[in-house]
Design an enzyme around this catalytic site. Sequence first.
Site, PDB file in Angstrom:
ATOM      1  N   LYS A  13     -28.203  25.331 -30.651  1.00  0.00           N
ATOM      2  CA  LYS A  13     -27.949  24.049 -29.962  1.00  0.00           C
ATOM      3  C   LYS A  13     -26.641  24.090 -29.187  1.00  0.00           C
ATOM      4  O   LYS A  13     -26.588  23.737 -28.013  1.00  0.00           O
ATOM      5  CB  LYS A  13     -27.902  22.881 -30.969  1.00  0.00           C
ATOM      6  CG  LYS A  13     -29.146  22.719 -31.806  1.00  0.00           C
ATOM      7  CD  LYS A  13     -29.025  21.594 -32.810  1.00  0.00           C
ATOM      8  CE  LYS A  13     -27.946  21.763 -33.856  1.00  0.00           C
ATOM      9  NZ  LYS A  13     -28.149  22.888 -34.785  1.00  0.00           N
ATOM     10  N   ARG A  88     -28.186  12.458 -37.181  1.00  0.00           N
ATOM     11  CA  ARG A  88     -28.667  13.487 -38.088  1.00  0.00           C
ATOM     12  C   ARG A  88     -29.488  12.906 -39.228  1.00  0.00           C
ATOM     13  O   ARG A  88     -29.867  13.632 -40.129  1.00  0.00           O
ATOM     14  CB  ARG A  88     -27.454  14.187 -38.678  1.00  0.00           C
ATOM     15  CG  ARG A  88     -27.514  15.693 -38.448  1.00  0.00           C
ATOM     16  CD  ARG A  88     -26.194  16.210 -38.859  1.00  0.00           C
ATOM     17  NE  ARG A  88     -26.159  17.587 -39.080  1.00  0.00           N
ATOM     18  CZ  ARG A  88     -25.583  18.443 -38.229  1.00  0.00           C
ATOM     19  NH1 ARG A  88     -25.106  18.042 -37.093  1.00  0.00           N
ATOM     20  NH2 ARG A  88     -25.497  19.698 -38.552  1.00  0.00           N
ATOM     21  N   ARG A 127     -21.827  34.666 -36.363  1.00  0.00           N
ATOM     22  CA  ARG A 127     -21.197  33.777 -35.372  1.00  0.00           C
ATOM     23  C   ARG A 127     -19.672  33.841 -35.462  1.00  0.00           C
ATOM     24  O   ARG A 127     -19.094  33.900 -36.535  1.00  0.00           O
ATOM     25  CB  ARG A 127     -21.637  32.333 -35.621  1.00  0.00           C
ATOM     26  CG  ARG A 127     -20.820  31.339 -34.787  1.00  0.00           C
ATOM     27  CD  ARG A 127     -21.384  29.962 -34.769  1.00  0.00           C
ATOM     28  NE  ARG A 127     -21.785  29.455 -36.059  1.00  0.00           N
ATOM     29  CZ  ARG A 127     -22.636  28.460 -36.214  1.00  0.00           C
ATOM     30  NH1 ARG A 127     -23.160  27.870 -35.168  1.00  0.00           N
ATOM     31  NH2 ARG A 127     -22.962  28.046 -37.433  1.00  0.00           N
ATOM     32  N   ARG A 162     -16.476  30.302 -38.999  1.00  0.00           N
ATOM     33  CA  ARG A 162     -16.487  28.936 -39.552  1.00  0.00           C
ATOM     34  C   ARG A 162     -16.552  28.963 -41.073  1.00  0.00           C
ATOM     35  O   ARG A 162     -17.304  29.747 -41.644  1.00  0.00           O
ATOM     36  CB  ARG A 162     -17.690  28.173 -38.999  1.00  0.00           C
ATOM     37  CG  ARG A 162     -17.355  27.395 -37.754  1.00  0.00           C
ATOM     38  CD  ARG A 162     -18.548  26.810 -37.089  1.00  0.00           C
ATOM     39  NE  ARG A 162     -19.444  26.050 -37.959  1.00  0.00           N
ATOM     40  CZ  ARG A 162     -20.523  25.415 -37.513  1.00  0.00           C
ATOM     41  NH1 ARG A 162     -20.826  25.455 -36.234  1.00  0.00           N
ATOM     42  NH2 ARG A 162     -21.296  24.749 -38.336  1.00  0.00           N
ATOM     43  N   ARG A 173     -27.028  23.751 -45.953  1.00  0.00           N
ATOM     44  CA  ARG A 173     -27.134  23.102 -44.630  1.00  0.00           C
ATOM     45  C   ARG A 173     -28.578  23.065 -44.150  1.00  0.00           C
ATOM     46  O   ARG A 173     -29.036  22.082 -43.577  1.00  0.00           O
ATOM     47  CB  ARG A 173     -26.249  23.841 -43.606  1.00  0.00           C
ATOM     48  CG  ARG A 173     -24.771  23.483 -43.757  1.00  0.00           C
ATOM     49  CD  ARG A 173     -23.874  24.457 -43.021  1.00  0.00           C
ATOM     50  NE  ARG A 173     -24.175  24.569 -41.620  1.00  0.00           N
ATOM     51  CZ  ARG A 173     -23.796  25.604 -40.864  1.00  0.00           C
ATOM     52  NH1 ARG A 173     -23.082  26.588 -41.385  1.00  0.00           N
ATOM     53  NH2 ARG A 173     -24.103  25.629 -39.594  1.00  0.00           N
TER      54      ARG A 173
HETATM   55  P1  AP5 Z   1     -25.078  28.092 -32.122  1.00  0.00           P
HETATM   56  O1  AP5 Z   1     -25.334  27.760 -30.698  1.00  0.00           O
HETATM   57  O2  AP5 Z   1     -23.677  28.014 -32.644  1.00  0.00           O
HETATM   58  O3  AP5 Z   1     -26.093  27.257 -33.078  1.00  0.00           O
HETATM   59  P2  AP5 Z   1     -26.140  25.719 -33.460  1.00  0.00           P
HETATM   60  O4  AP5 Z   1     -27.580  25.308 -33.427  1.00  0.00           O
HETATM   61  O5  AP5 Z   1     -25.179  24.932 -32.645  1.00  0.00           O
HETATM   62  O6  AP5 Z   1     -25.704  25.844 -34.974  1.00  0.00           O
HETATM   63  P3  AP5 Z   1     -24.673  25.054 -35.870  1.00  0.00           P
HETATM   64  O7  AP5 Z   1     -24.579  25.883 -37.129  1.00  0.00           O
HETATM   65  O8  AP5 Z   1     -23.385  24.764 -35.164  1.00  0.00           O
HETATM   66  O9  AP5 Z   1     -25.406  23.759 -36.151  1.00  0.00           O
HETATM   67  P4  AP5 Z   1     -25.193  22.803 -37.283  1.00  0.00           P
HETATM   68  O10 AP5 Z   1     -26.046  21.694 -36.850  1.00  0.00           O
HETATM   69  O11 AP5 Z   1     -25.463  23.328 -38.652  1.00  0.00           O
HETATM   70  O12 AP5 Z   1     -23.601  22.572 -37.342  1.00  0.00           O
HETATM   71  P5  AP5 Z   1     -22.653  21.406 -36.856  1.00  0.00           P
HETATM   72  O13 AP5 Z   1     -21.427  22.028 -36.341  1.00  0.00           O
HETATM   73  O14 AP5 Z   1     -23.386  20.424 -36.014  1.00  0.00           O
HETATM   74  O15 AP5 Z   1     -25.675  29.563 -32.384  1.00  0.00           O
HETATM   75  C1  AP5 Z   1     -25.548  30.195 -33.645  1.00  0.00           C
HETATM   76  C2  AP5 Z   1     -25.222  31.686 -33.437  1.00  0.00           C
HETATM   77  O16 AP5 Z   1     -26.345  32.327 -32.834  1.00  0.00           O
HETATM   78  C3  AP5 Z   1     -24.030  31.949 -32.494  1.00  0.00           C
HETATM   79  O17 AP5 Z   1     -23.321  33.049 -32.972  1.00  0.00           O
HETATM   80  C4  AP5 Z   1     -24.681  32.278 -31.142  1.00  0.00           C
HETATM   81  O18 AP5 Z   1     -23.890  33.175 -30.386  1.00  0.00           O
HETATM   82  C5  AP5 Z   1     -26.005  32.920 -31.575  1.00  0.00           C
HETATM   83  N1  AP5 Z   1     -27.099  32.600 -30.665  1.00  0.00           N
HETATM   84  C6  AP5 Z   1     -27.368  31.410 -30.068  1.00  0.00           C
HETATM   85  N2  AP5 Z   1     -28.488  31.511 -29.322  1.00  0.00           N
HETATM   86  C7  AP5 Z   1     -28.934  32.783 -29.463  1.00  0.00           C
HETATM   87  C8  AP5 Z   1     -30.072  33.497 -28.963  1.00  0.00           C
HETATM   88  N3  AP5 Z   1     -30.957  32.904 -28.152  1.00  0.00           N
HETATM   89  N4  AP5 Z   1     -30.225  34.793 -29.330  1.00  0.00           N
HETATM   90  C9  AP5 Z   1     -29.338  35.387 -30.164  1.00  0.00           C
HETATM   91  N5  AP5 Z   1     -28.251  34.774 -30.668  1.00  0.00           N
HETATM   92  C10 AP5 Z   1     -28.059  33.485 -30.333  1.00  0.00           C
HETATM   93  O19 AP5 Z   1     -22.342  20.640 -38.229  1.00  0.00           O
HETATM   94  C11 AP5 Z   1     -21.505  21.178 -39.241  1.00  0.00           C
HETATM   95  C12 AP5 Z   1     -21.333  20.189 -40.374  1.00  0.00           C
HETATM   96  O20 AP5 Z   1     -20.703  18.980 -39.907  1.00  0.00           O
HETATM   97  C13 AP5 Z   1     -22.624  19.691 -41.058  1.00  0.00           C
HETATM   98  O21 AP5 Z   1     -23.072  20.572 -42.058  1.00  0.00           O
HETATM   99  C14 AP5 Z   1     -22.181  18.333 -41.633  1.00  0.00           C
HETATM  100  O22 AP5 Z   1     -21.463  18.482 -42.836  1.00  0.00           O
HETATM  101  C15 AP5 Z   1     -21.229  17.814 -40.564  1.00  0.00           C
HETATM  102  N6  AP5 Z   1     -21.896  16.960 -39.554  1.00  0.00           N
HETATM  103  C16 AP5 Z   1     -22.089  17.244 -38.226  1.00  0.00           C
HETATM  104  N7  AP5 Z   1     -22.730  16.232 -37.619  1.00  0.00           N
HETATM  105  C17 AP5 Z   1     -22.958  15.285 -38.573  1.00  0.00           C
HETATM  106  C18 AP5 Z   1     -23.610  14.029 -38.563  1.00  0.00           C
HETATM  107  N8  AP5 Z   1     -24.171  13.498 -37.462  1.00  0.00           N
HETATM  108  N9  AP5 Z   1     -23.670  13.318 -39.728  1.00  0.00           N
HETATM  109  C19 AP5 Z   1     -23.107  13.788 -40.856  1.00  0.00           C
HETATM  110  N10 AP5 Z   1     -22.490  14.992 -40.934  1.00  0.00           N
HETATM  111  C20 AP5 Z   1     -22.409  15.739 -39.810  1.00  0.00           C
END
Ligand code: AP5
Length: 219
Positions: A13, A88, A127, A162, A173
């Site tokens: 994402k 979420r 990552r 991270r 997660r």
């Molecule tokens: P990346 O693009 O970083 O993936 P992502 O989908 O953004 O993954 P996240 O782990 O950041 O999502 P998340 O939803 O768990 O975390 P968030 O920060 O929102 O890609 C991943 C890796 O793959 C990278 O290394 C990239 O280079 C590689 N890649 C990408 N595309 C590729 C491809 N096509 N081919 C090969 N490699 C590829 O949330 C973190 C925490 O915050 C949560 O656990 C929660 O505690 C809290 N939080 C966040 N939002 C909320 C909310 N709304 N409510 C409550 N708690 C929340």
Amino acid sequence: MQILFLGAPGAGKGTQCKKLAAKLKVPHLSSGDMLREAVKQGTKAGVEAKSYMDKGVLVPDAVLIAMFEEFLSKPEMKGGFILDGFPRNESQARALDELLSKLHTKLTDVINLETSDDLLEERITGRRVCPNKECNAVYHIKFQPAKKDAICDLCGTELVHRSDDKPEVVKQRLKTYREQTEPLIRYYGEKGLVKRVNGEGEPEQVFESLLGTLKVACK
Ligand code: AP5
């Protein structure tokens, strides 16, 4: 356009939202990046959020709703925005509906970035991210390596791993995603907003199919 991205942790994402935000010239609002910045700054919200993030569970709704109310009310959001990580769960989705209606706007598209579970672990454990809040670039040691080991190509900041990318937290997660966030596909599906994009394949390939799905010209 007012676009929301859904997809499992590691689905790509953040990677796709950054490219799309640059292409459409609209802000990318990532809840994870905002929370990590609040943790780094040691704000009240950040201190509260950290214990939840480290366990891989959701931070309380009130923290996120207040954060997004503040950002979405800014004048620069009037030309469109991309939401990544918020809402979420269903109560956040209802709060967002109310907020957008108060701001006389609405979501135009909800992208469901689909990937199989076996890809996610390798993507997440490899990552590396840029901790500079003006940058937040995302790399992967194998799939998207930085040109110079562990240094951001864009701003020269040292890349970090991270703290919630540890295998045991990633497992939680994913469970949290399945139980609380995945049901939003149905919530927005009933509003006729959901578009599926295959998140497997090279990032550029995924981006092309994303642009095709959104009917945005590639060049
Ligand atoms: P990346 O693009 O970083 O993936 P992502 O989908 O953004 O993954 P996240 O782990 O950041 O999502 P998340 O939803 O768990 O975390 P968030 O920060 O929102 O890609 C991943 C890796 O793959 C990278 O290394 C990239 O280079 C590689 N890649 C990408 N595309 C590729 C491809 N096509 N081919 C090969 N490699 C590829 O949330 C973190 C925490 O915050 C949560 O656990 C929660 O505690 C809290 N939080 C966040 N939002 C909320 C909310 N709304 N409510 C409550 N708690 C929340």
